[in-house]
Motif scaffolding. Structure first.
Motif, short mmCIF file in Angstrom:
data_model
loop_
_atom_site.label_atom_id
_atom_site.label_comp_id
_atom_site.label_asym_id
_atom_site.label_seq_id
_atom_site.Cartn_x
_atom_site.Cartn_y
_atom_site.Cartn_z
N CYS A 199 0.79 -1.24 0.00
CA CYS A 199 0.00 0.00 0.00
C CYS A 199 0.82 1.28 0.00
CB CYS A 199 -0.95 0.01 1.21
SG CYS A 199 -0.13 0.04 2.83
N GLY A 220 -1.71 2.38 4.44
CA GLY A 220 -2.42 1.50 5.38
C GLY A 220 -3.38 0.56 4.67
N CYS A 221 -3.33 -0.71 5.02
CA CYS A 221 -4.24 -1.72 4.48
C CYS A 221 -4.39 -2.84 5.50
CB CYS A 221 -3.72 -2.26 3.14
SG CYS A 221 -2.11 -3.10 3.26
N LYS A 222 -5.24 -3.81 5.20
CA LYS A 222 -5.47 -4.90 6.14
C LYS A 222 -4.22 -5.74 6.35
CE LYS A 222 -10.46 -5.52 5.59
NZ LYS A 222 -11.55 -6.47 5.24
N ASN A 233 -3.39 -1.64 8.94
CA ASN A 233 -3.70 -0.23 8.69
C ASN A 233 -2.66 0.73 9.26
OD1 ASN A 233 -6.19 -0.57 7.23
ND2 ASN A 233 -7.13 -1.18 9.17
#
Length: 597
Positions: free
Chosen positions: A494, A523-525, A529
């Motif tokens: 990300c 930020g991502c899963k 994040n």
């Protein structure tokens, strides 16, 4: 088909359907039903199916500060019936039953029953079963009396002994906190099921079945440890908050919130960890430390646990000691080529001293462990003194320091010198006695590794002088001083590129030549994040030369030392950080945060 709902009585008429899973209610946005009321607690209560009874529901208070009421009567737990009103602060929710397709809920009468106890709480059956899936669309009627057999409502009454057991969690009835933890475990790379078996090994090294069942406590411990393992967390914090327990983990040096769990589940979790550490259950309010291990897919992970009392109960912090999350060789640490060559050369010497400095948690011990792994431990006697011993090294004698028993670093170091050592690691130089003994050992035919708390390499030299160590010992014993910091690495899934600002290019100097883009976190899963995944050490190396020894011996000043250092090859901590930022490994903001500039 009949549908059981909770109808908001606050002049809105909003309805919430009940399913065969718990429904949490409270002010916190993570609840299934968010109650906007200052009198409500963050996690106020839960409406859940009654275990072992088909389509029956109860409401259970989650330790709210103002309590939960049913029909103006304060309860701990109560089975519900149609037309019951649940009071949460000033808000009211009425239980209704309606057929599919109806615009208005259907009602029926009620009949309370006698009080009995379930799981140690006051539990009040209210004489009717709410059926969420009735084939003929009819609403179940109340029993004729409180003593009427349960089978008239199509349910089998359970023995009290069975109801007193810890709640069992299955895939179809997982509460929200378990769903949240399962999702985190399954999303984190590498993707896998959250049903990976885990074996707990107690403090005596004996395998146990503590995590094998489906009780709420076992599920909580299993999911939390799996989440910590897959996220490479170094610490797990289980924090009592009065209304619930909060779970946070430290990932890449930063605290990340996972979820909140009910108080009763938190107590079970603490009990399982305490049992694994073989702690005395009587000392609930005492400060306790212990250890246990787990085996996950044939891989063993060690944990250190610490219990300490707080305002709302005992807080548990678990230190995760997973060797897979750390580099295992000097080459894995991505040192600059000239630093790697110099460090490897000193590790081959028969005498001298390597000092690593930095704040707590900056990876100093990991660096020294990797330096020792490069040594021929088969033909050299290697001894360490640590507080505590975190990782075990093959071919190394590791001694834990214990000042409570009089085994300080200084005393143990004097004893170790009588054990015919070739290489000695002293976990930390804390006083003048340890510093003097270690430096004399470095001058008399031993290779000594140690750490000290200092801001940078020059600061480490003045830290030793501040401890009262004679300048001639410092000048003649030190060969290499290494300062380091840990920078968070941008998540490759990300991270986002952006144009380099003119001010950034000026600060980076030669490192910014030919570079027009830098990267920032998103930020991502996959990275919880945070925008980062993993850490990279930035280094500053000070190699002692004859000119530098003269300065330390005669008139040690920062200006004098810098004048000599600048004549050779020297890279500051900030410059090492700039190199990683230009390569897209980390962000400029992260470099500024860690280096303090």
């Amino acid at each position: 088909m009949a549908i059981v709902t909770l109808v908001n009585q606050d002049n809105t008429g909003d309805m919430v359907r009940l399913y065969d899973r718990p429904l949490t209610m409270g002010r916190h946005p993570d609840n299934d039903v968010v109650v906007v009321d200052d009198l409500a607690s963050r996690f106020h209560c839960v409406v859940e199916p009654v275990e072992g009874a088909e389509s029956a529901y109860r409401v259970r208070d989650l330790g709210s500060r103002n309590g939960t009421k049913v029909n103006n009567e304060k309860i701990k737990a109560a089975e519900l019936q149609v037309n019951d009103v649940i009071h949460i602060g000033a808000k009211r929710f009425m239980v209704k039953v309606m057929k599919a397709g109806m615009s208005k809920p259907q009602t029926t009468s009620k009949m309370p029953a006698a009080e009995e106890t379930i799981q140690g709480e006051a539990f009040k059956p209210r004489g009717i079963q709410l059926r969420a899936d009735d084939d003929n669309g009819e609403v179940a009627q109340p029993s004729e009396s409180p003593e009427a057999p349960a089978k008239k409502l199509g349910r089998q009454k359970q023995p009290k002994q069975q109801r007193a057991q810890a709640p069992k969690l299955t895939g179809a009835t997982l509460p929200k906190w378990a769903d949240v933890l399962r999702e985190i475990v399954e999303v984190l790379p590498p993707t896998s099921s959250a049903d990976i078996p885990i074996t707990m090994i107690n403090a005596r090294g004996e395998p146990t079945e503590a995590l094998a069942g489906n009780s709420a406590g076992s599920v909580a411990v299993r999911l939390v440890l799996l989440a910590a393992t897959k996220s490479r967390a170094t610490d797990v914090h289980i924090e009592p908050k009065g209304e619930s327990f909060g779970i946070r983990i430290r990932v890449d040096g930063q605290m990340v919130r996972l979820s909140d769990i009910p108080n009763e589940v938190g107590v079970l979790l603490l009990g399982i960890v305490r049992a694994g550490c073989l702690m005395k259950t009587a000392a609930r309010d005492a400060v306790q430390d212990g250890h246990f291990s787990t085996r996950v897919q044939e891989r063993r992970i060690d944990y250190r646990s610490s219990f300490t009392p707080s305002v709302h109960g005992q807080k548990l912090v678990i230190r995760v000691l997973d060797e897979m999350n750390a580099p295992h060789t000097l080459r894995d640490m991505q040192l600059a080529p000239y630093m790697l060559e110099k460090l490897s050369s000193v590790c081959e010497q028969t005498q001298g001293m390597i000092l690593v400095c930095g704040p707590t948690g900056s990876g100093k011990t990991t660096t020294l462990y990797n330096a020792m792994r490069s040594i021929d431990r088969e033909h050299r006697n290697v001894i360490t003194i640590e507080d505590p011993v975190e990782y075990y090294l093959e071919g190394v004698t590791q001694i834990p320091a214990d000042e409570a028993r009089g085994h300080s670093f200084g005393e143990l170091l004097r004893s170790v010198l009588r054990q015919d050592p070739d290489v000695i690691l002293v976990g930390e130089i804390r006083d003048d006695e340890t510093a003097r003994t270690g430096m004399r050992a470095a001058m008399t035919g031993h290779l000594v590794f140690s750490t000290v708390h200092a801001k940078d390499t020059i600061g480490a030299v003045f830290r030793l002088l501040d401890l009262g160590v004679e300048p001639y010992l410092v000048a003649n014993s030190l060969d290499l001083v290494l300062a380091q910091r840990l920078l968070r690495v941008l998540c490759p899934d990300c991270k986002q590129s952006t144009n380099m600002k003119p001010g950034q290019a000026n600060r980076m100097g030669r490192y910014a030549q030919g570079v027009s883009k830098v990267y920032t976190p998103v930020g991502c899963k996959q990275c919880l994040n945070t925008g980062f995944w993993g850490r990279q050490a930035a280094f500053e190396m000070l190699s002692f030369t004859d000119e530098l020894r003269d300065v330390v011996l005669n008139s040690p000043t920062i200006a004098g030392m810098r004048g000599i250092i600048d004549q050779g090859l020297f890279t500051t901590l900030s410059q090492s950080g700039f190199r990683f930022a230009c390569e897209g490994v980390t962000s400029m903001e992260e470099v500024d945060r860690v280096m303090g500039s």
